[in-house]
Design an enzyme around this catalytic site. Structure first.
Site, short mmCIF file in Angstrom:
data_model
loop_
_atom_site.label_atom_id
_atom_site.label_comp_id
_atom_site.label_asym_id
_atom_site.label_seq_id
_atom_site.Cartn_x
_atom_site.Cartn_y
_atom_site.Cartn_z
N ASP A 232 -10.44 -6.44 6.89
CA ASP A 232 -11.72 -7.16 6.93
C ASP A 232 -11.66 -8.37 7.87
OD1 ASP A 232 -9.83 -8.29 5.14
OD2 ASP A 232 -11.39 -9.43 4.11
N LEU B 297 0.83 -1.21 0.00
CA LEU B 297 0.00 0.00 0.00
C LEU B 297 0.86 1.25 0.00
CD1 LEU B 297 -2.65 1.51 0.15
CD2 LEU B 297 -2.71 1.10 2.62
N TYR C 246 -3.36 -12.79 13.71
CA TYR C 246 -3.20 -11.56 12.92
C TYR C 246 -4.43 -10.67 13.07
CZ TYR C 246 -3.44 -8.56 8.76
OH TYR C 246 -3.61 -7.48 7.91
N ASP D 192 15.80 1.13 9.27
CA ASP D 192 17.01 1.35 10.09
C ASP D 192 16.95 2.66 10.87
OD1 ASP D 192 17.19 2.66 7.73
OD2 ASP D 192 19.26 2.11 7.27
N1 LIG Z 1 -2.27 -7.19 2.30
C1 LIG Z 1 -3.60 -7.21 2.45
O1 LIG Z 1 -4.34 -7.88 1.71
C2 LIG Z 1 -4.24 -6.36 3.53
C3 LIG Z 1 -5.62 -6.46 3.73
C4 LIG Z 1 -6.20 -5.65 4.72
C5 LIG Z 1 -5.44 -4.79 5.46
N2 LIG Z 1 -4.08 -4.73 5.25
C6 LIG Z 1 -3.31 -3.80 6.06
O2 LIG Z 1 -2.81 -2.78 5.20
C7 LIG Z 1 -1.56 -2.30 5.69
C8 LIG Z 1 -0.53 -2.35 4.58
O3 LIG Z 1 -0.39 -3.70 4.15
P1 LIG Z 1 0.71 -4.11 3.07
O4 LIG Z 1 0.21 -5.38 2.43
O5 LIG Z 1 1.06 -2.91 2.25
O6 LIG Z 1 1.92 -4.49 4.04
P2 LIG Z 1 3.37 -5.04 3.64
O7 LIG Z 1 3.58 -4.98 2.15
O8 LIG Z 1 3.56 -6.33 4.36
O9 LIG Z 1 4.32 -3.94 4.29
C9 LIG Z 1 4.49 -3.84 5.67
C10 LIG Z 1 5.39 -2.66 5.92
O10 LIG Z 1 5.67 -2.58 7.32
C11 LIG Z 1 7.05 -2.32 7.48
N3 LIG Z 1 7.52 -2.76 8.79
C12 LIG Z 1 7.63 -4.03 9.25
N4 LIG Z 1 8.15 -4.03 10.50
C13 LIG Z 1 8.35 -2.73 10.84
C14 LIG Z 1 8.87 -2.08 12.00
N5 LIG Z 1 9.27 -2.76 13.08
N6 LIG Z 1 8.96 -0.72 12.00
C15 LIG Z 1 8.58 0.00 10.92
N7 LIG Z 1 8.09 -0.57 9.78
C16 LIG Z 1 7.98 -1.92 9.74
C17 LIG Z 1 7.70 -3.10 6.35
O11 LIG Z 1 9.03 -2.65 6.15
P3 LIG Z 1 10.10 -3.62 5.41
O12 LIG Z 1 9.65 -3.71 3.99
O13 LIG Z 1 11.39 -2.88 5.59
O14 LIG Z 1 10.05 -4.92 6.16
C18 LIG Z 1 6.75 -2.75 5.21
O15 LIG Z 1 7.07 -1.48 4.68
C19 LIG Z 1 -1.22 -3.18 6.90
O16 LIG Z 1 -1.61 -2.48 8.06
C20 LIG Z 1 -2.08 -4.41 6.72
O17 LIG Z 1 -2.40 -5.01 7.96
C21 LIG Z 1 -3.48 -5.48 4.29
#
Ligand SMILES: NC(=O)c1ccc[n+]([C@@H]2O[C@H](COP(=O)([O-])OP(=O)(O)OC[C@H]3O[C@@H](n4cnc5c(N)ncnc54)[C@H](OP(=O)(O)O)[C@@H]3O)[C@@H](O)[C@H]2O)c1
Length: 288
Positions: free
Chosen positions: A107, A18, A130, A38
């Protein structure tokens, strides 16, 4: 507000799926802060608060999360540390400089038994680790600041990062048959459309909890069949499987379609059908 009226926006988790589309959506008229892990690790509470207070964003869009749904079943402490406690650190930092917080939720906070689209007034009943950790993050946000948007979305796909649709498109290109579950129905959502929806809510001055997903509904099977079709592969290569047969560790809601009505009333806009998002994603195919 600084630098000629351009708001400063902190996007946590900007390197994620996202985060990529939020950057595209806001970079034209905002100053974006997108710190790397970092220098900005939300597990380090004090540093996180200080970093935010020092940089004084006008808005915090909090996407950083523990998103490994199945792995979370084995490591609940890690999931809660990031999704609940990390969120508390981000909100505390935002509170120090008076910035509103947009928290991205899921969701999966619903148990999937309702059978009709979930509204924001339906009671959450998260089933897996989760899901419970994301709902705990929501509660932290509501408890720490009234100046918030909790944006629940679902099944996201789009440019910039690997995702379910990309994985299926690659299999389609290779002519590989796949079996995909057809007994989970949800709201597939295209990240550029979601990013636009978040901007609209913010511009409208909305506060509270909102469902922001593409219109329409689909099973993973429907989504995959449409992906195969757009990839030019034979959709008959896609066959069905049940959730029980797939046997993933984390429970998933059988029906988690989200109702966008509150979003539409607040913004005067509707999100396109997910098929439109999928077609747009395929129009970017050369850059995948
Ligand atoms: N994916 C789905 O289908 C879905 C559905 C509903 C809601 N969501 C929600 O939407 C949001 C975005 O999802 P996404 O799929 O874009 O997530 P994602 O691609 O898994 O990205 C997660 C991000 O969090 C960062 N992160 C992890 N550990 C961290 C820490 N300790 N401190 C700071 N940053 C950290 C990661 O950095 P690195 O890349 O450096 O590890 C990455 O930039 C999340 O809140 C997720 O729960 C997702």
């Amino acid at each position: 507000m600084n630098q000629g009226g351009r708001p400063t926006i902190l996007v946590t988790g900007a390197s994620g799926l996202l985060g990529f589309s939020l950057q595209r959506e806001f970079e034209g008229d905002s100053r974006l802060l997108m710190p790397d892990l970092d220098v900005f690790d939300i597990l380090r509470r004090r540093e996180t608060e200080e970093w935010i207070a020092d940089h004084r964003p006008d808005l915090v869009i909090h996407c950083a999360a523990y998103t490994a749904v199945d792995k979370a079943e084995e490591e609940p402490a890690a999931a809660f540390a990031l999704n609940r406690d990390g969120t508390a650190a981000v909100v505390a930092g935002a509170n120090l400089c008076g910035a509103p917080v947009v928290y991205i939720s899921s969701d999966y906070v619903f148990d999937g038994r309702k059978g009709t689209p979930y509204t924001e007034d339906d009671p959450p009943a998260p089933q897996g680790v989760y899901a419970a950790s994301k709902f705990a993050g929501e509660e932290v946000v509501r408890g720490l600041t009234a100046d918030h948007l909790v944006v629940r979305t679902a099944w996201i796909f789009g440019p910039g990062r690997p995702n379910f649709v990309l994985a299926m498109a690659r299999r389609a290109e290779a002519g590989t048959p796949v079996r995909v579950v057809d007994d989970q129905t949800g709201s597939p959502t295209y990240t550029p459309h979601l990013a636009r929806g978040i901007r609209r809510l913010w511009k409208a001055g909305a506060r509270g909890t909102f469902h922001v997903v593409n219109s329409g509904r689909a099973s993973w099977f429907d989504l995959t069949r449409e992906t195969y079709r757009l990839a030019g592969a034979d959709p008959r290569l896609v066959s069905t499987q049940s959730t029980a047969e797939l046997g993933r560790p984390a429970p998933r809601p059988a029906f988690s379609v989200l109702d966008n009505g509150r979003y539409s009333r607040a913004t005067g806009a509707t999100l396109p059908d997910w098929r439109e998002g999928l077609a747009d994603y395929f129009s970017l195919r050369d850059s995948w």
